[in-house]
Write an enzyme that holds these catalytic residues in place. Structure first.
Site, short mmCIF file in Angstrom:
data_model
loop_
_atom_site.label_atom_id
_atom_site.label_comp_id
_atom_site.label_asym_id
_atom_site.label_seq_id
_atom_site.Cartn_x
_atom_site.Cartn_y
_atom_site.Cartn_z
N ARG A 62 -7.04 -1.39 -8.19
CA ARG A 62 -8.39 -1.63 -8.70
C ARG A 62 -9.46 -1.50 -7.61
O ARG A 62 -10.64 -1.32 -7.91
CB ARG A 62 -8.47 -2.97 -9.44
CG ARG A 62 -7.71 -2.95 -10.76
CD ARG A 62 -7.83 -4.25 -11.52
NE ARG A 62 -7.12 -5.33 -10.87
CZ ARG A 62 -5.86 -5.67 -11.14
NH1 ARG A 62 -5.20 -5.02 -12.07
NH2 ARG A 62 -5.28 -6.65 -10.49
N GLU A 99 2.55 -16.28 -4.63
CA GLU A 99 2.94 -17.57 -5.18
C GLU A 99 4.43 -17.55 -5.55
O GLU A 99 5.16 -18.48 -5.28
CB GLU A 99 2.08 -17.84 -6.42
CG GLU A 99 1.81 -19.31 -6.60
CD GLU A 99 0.80 -19.54 -7.71
OE1 GLU A 99 0.08 -18.60 -8.06
OE2 GLU A 99 0.76 -20.67 -8.20
P1 AMP Z 1 -4.94 -12.57 -3.82
O1 AMP Z 1 -4.02 -11.91 -2.85
O2 AMP Z 1 -4.38 -13.85 -4.38
O3 AMP Z 1 -6.33 -12.76 -3.26
O4 AMP Z 1 -5.05 -11.62 -5.08
C1 AMP Z 1 -5.89 -10.56 -5.06
C2 AMP Z 1 -5.36 -9.37 -5.83
O5 AMP Z 1 -4.72 -9.73 -7.05
C3 AMP Z 1 -6.50 -8.46 -6.20
O6 AMP Z 1 -6.09 -7.12 -5.94
C4 AMP Z 1 -6.75 -8.70 -7.66
O7 AMP Z 1 -6.94 -7.48 -8.34
C5 AMP Z 1 -5.52 -9.41 -8.19
N1 AMP Z 1 -5.79 -10.69 -8.87
C6 AMP Z 1 -5.36 -11.93 -8.48
N2 AMP Z 1 -5.75 -12.87 -9.32
C7 AMP Z 1 -6.47 -12.27 -10.29
C8 AMP Z 1 -7.17 -12.73 -11.46
N3 AMP Z 1 -7.21 -14.02 -11.81
N4 AMP Z 1 -7.81 -11.82 -12.21
C9 AMP Z 1 -7.79 -10.51 -11.86
N5 AMP Z 1 -7.14 -10.01 -10.79
C10 AMP Z 1 -6.48 -10.88 -10.00
#
Ligand code: AMP
Length: 175
Positions: A62, A99
């Site tokens: 994305r 997680e």
């Molecule tokens: P993180 O590593 O936890 O910051 O997760 C970020 C990545 O996961 C990004 O590439 C987002 O596209 C996706 N992502 C994580 N949580 C969500 C959410 N609640 N809604 C949409 N995309 C998410």
């Protein structure tokens, strides 16, 4: 008139996707609207216009959508960070904890050089694990500066705390 509030209202929240308990922020409902897409790209590009960005690093998948548009707008190059075994030439690789389980991302070894001023872009900051792993990859190139940009930030997960104080982070929409 388009405001940050109109962007927020155009983002769809899908409960329990891709797994129970996750409130998924679906940006497709915003991206399909030409005026909102243009607003996201031009507002973000304006923030970085004077910062001398030479490369946008976008995170699969994305981060490729707005990342590519930003690169064109800022007259910078585009560099993909991809899931394992998708990039054809030699790569640097980084694994990080999720997680549940583990994730790995890769970047081409010739993607950046020490003269680059990099803008790391992804659609959304949640826990910050993905962005932190991407920064680790970028740091191997000893680039001049690293800036960080998201369209959406989930403030309550405090992903920003993993990335600051060392980096300037710009996010359009906060939930
Ligand atoms: P993180 O590593 O936890 O910051 O997760 C970020 C990545 O996961 C990004 O590439 C987002 O596209 C996706 N992502 C994580 N949580 C969500 C959410 N609640 N809604 C949409 N995309 C998410």
């Amino acid at each position: 008139m388009i405001t940050i509030e109109s962007l927020k209202n155009a983002i769809r929240t899908v409960p329990d996707f891709p797994q129970p308990g996750i409130q998924f922020k679906d940006l497709t409902t915003m991206l399909k609207q030409p005026d909102l897409l243009k607003y996201v790209v031009s507002t973000t590009a304006r923030y970085y216009q004077q910062k001398g960005i030479t490369k946008i690093v976008g995170i699969e998948s994305r981060g490729f959508i707005i990342g590519g548009a930003l690169a064109a707008e800022l007259e910078a190059g585009f560099v993909p960070v991809r899931k394992p075994n998708r990039l054809p030439a030699e790569v640097y690789r980084k694994s990080y904890a999720l997680e549940y389980g583990e994730n790995t991302i890769e970047i081409h070894r010739d993607a950046l050089n020490p003269d680059d001023v990099v803008l790391l872009h992804d659609d959304l900051l949640a826990t910050g694990g993905t962005a932190l792993a991407a920064i680790d990859l970028i740091r191997q190139f000893h680039v001049r500066e690293i800036h960080i940009n998201f369209i959406v930030e989930l403030d309550w997960l405090k992903g920003r705390d993993k990335l600051t104080p060392s980096y300037d982070i710009y996010t359009l929409v906060h939930f």
